[in-house]
Design a protein around this motif. Structure first.
Motif, PDB file in Angstrom:
ATOM      1  N   HIS A 207      -7.302   1.865   2.745  1.00  0.00           N
ATOM      2  CA  HIS A 207      -7.115   3.028   1.888  1.00  0.00           C
ATOM      3  C   HIS A 207      -7.785   2.909   0.527  1.00  0.00           C
ATOM      4  O   HIS A 207      -7.854   3.880  -0.217  1.00  0.00           O
ATOM      5  CB  HIS A 207      -5.616   3.306   1.726  1.00  0.00           C
ATOM      6  N   ALA A 208      -8.234   1.728   0.159  1.00  0.00           N
ATOM      7  CA  ALA A 208      -8.943   1.570  -1.102  1.00  0.00           C
ATOM      8  C   ALA A 208     -10.351   2.142  -0.949  1.00  0.00           C
ATOM      9  O   ALA A 208     -11.089   1.773  -0.045  1.00  0.00           O
ATOM     10  CB  ALA A 208      -9.015   0.111  -1.502  1.00  0.00           C
TER      11      ALA A 208
ATOM     12  N   CYS B 150      -5.418   1.760  -7.356  1.00  0.00           N
ATOM     13  CA  CYS B 150      -6.163   2.935  -7.811  1.00  0.00           C
ATOM     14  C   CYS B 150      -6.163   2.958  -9.335  1.00  0.00           C
ATOM     15  O   CYS B 150      -5.101   2.866  -9.948  1.00  0.00           O
ATOM     16  CB  CYS B 150      -5.523   4.206  -7.253  1.00  0.00           C
TER      17      CYS B 150
ATOM     18  N   CYS C 107      -7.699   5.760  -4.808  1.00  0.00           N
ATOM     19  CA  CYS C 107      -6.966   6.095  -3.597  1.00  0.00           C
ATOM     20  C   CYS C 107      -7.600   7.351  -2.993  1.00  0.00           C
ATOM     21  O   CYS C 107      -8.372   8.031  -3.663  1.00  0.00           O
ATOM     22  CB  CYS C 107      -5.492   6.320  -3.927  1.00  0.00           C
TER      23      CYS C 107
ATOM     24  N   CYS D  25       0.838  -1.187   0.000  1.00  0.00           N
ATOM     25  CA  CYS D  25       0.000   0.000   0.000  1.00  0.00           C
ATOM     26  C   CYS D  25       0.875   1.240   0.000  1.00  0.00           C
ATOM     27  O   CYS D  25       1.717   1.412   0.882  1.00  0.00           O
ATOM     28  CB  CYS D  25      -0.927   0.005   1.217  1.00  0.00           C
TER      29      CYS D  25
ATOM     30  N   LEU E 299      -3.127  -0.140  -2.860  1.00  0.00           N
ATOM     31  CA  LEU E 299      -3.917   0.296  -1.713  1.00  0.00           C
ATOM     32  C   LEU E 299      -4.328  -0.886  -0.854  1.00  0.00           C
ATOM     33  O   LEU E 299      -4.726  -1.923  -1.373  1.00  0.00           O
ATOM     34  CB  LEU E 299      -5.181   1.019  -2.198  1.00  0.00           C
TER      35      LEU E 299
END
Ligand SMILES: [Zn+2]
Ligand SMILES: [Zn+2]
Length: 70
Positions: free
Chosen positions: A30-31, A19, A59, A3, A26
Motif C-alpha cells: 500500500h505504500a 504516508c 497512501c 498498515c 503502510l
C-alpha cells in the motif's frame, strides 16, 4: 505500527512506511513511492531549498487526492 489500509480490511500487516501526508502506516503493498520535481505548498520542507527530486511515500488515498483528476 500496522498498515492502516490492511487493518481496515481486517488484516494485520506490519507497516514498512508512513504516508507523509496523513501519517497512516503502510505495508509494501500500500505504500506508494513517488518522485516529484516540485513540492507544492512547502510541506514539509520549504520548496526553495530543494534542488533535486525528493521521493515521497503516500497512501493510496493521498496519492489520488494529490494527483487530482489529472
Ligand atoms: Zn497494507
Ligand atoms: Zn495518506
Amino acid at each position: 505500527m500496522k498498515c492502516y489500509v490492511c487493518a481496515k480490511e481486517g488484516r494485520d500487516t506490519d507497516a514498512v512506511a508512513v504516508c507523509i501526508v496523513c501519517g497512516m502506516g503502510l505495508c509494501m503493498d500500500h505504500a506508494i513511492r513517488e518522485e516529484n520535481d516540485v513540492w507544492e505548498g512547502g510541506y514539509p520542507f520549504p520548496a526553495k531549498k530543494i534542488k533535486q527530486r525528493l521521493p515521497r511515500i503516500l497512501c493510496p488515498e493521498c496519492s489520488l487526492a494529490l494527483k487530482g483528476d489529472g
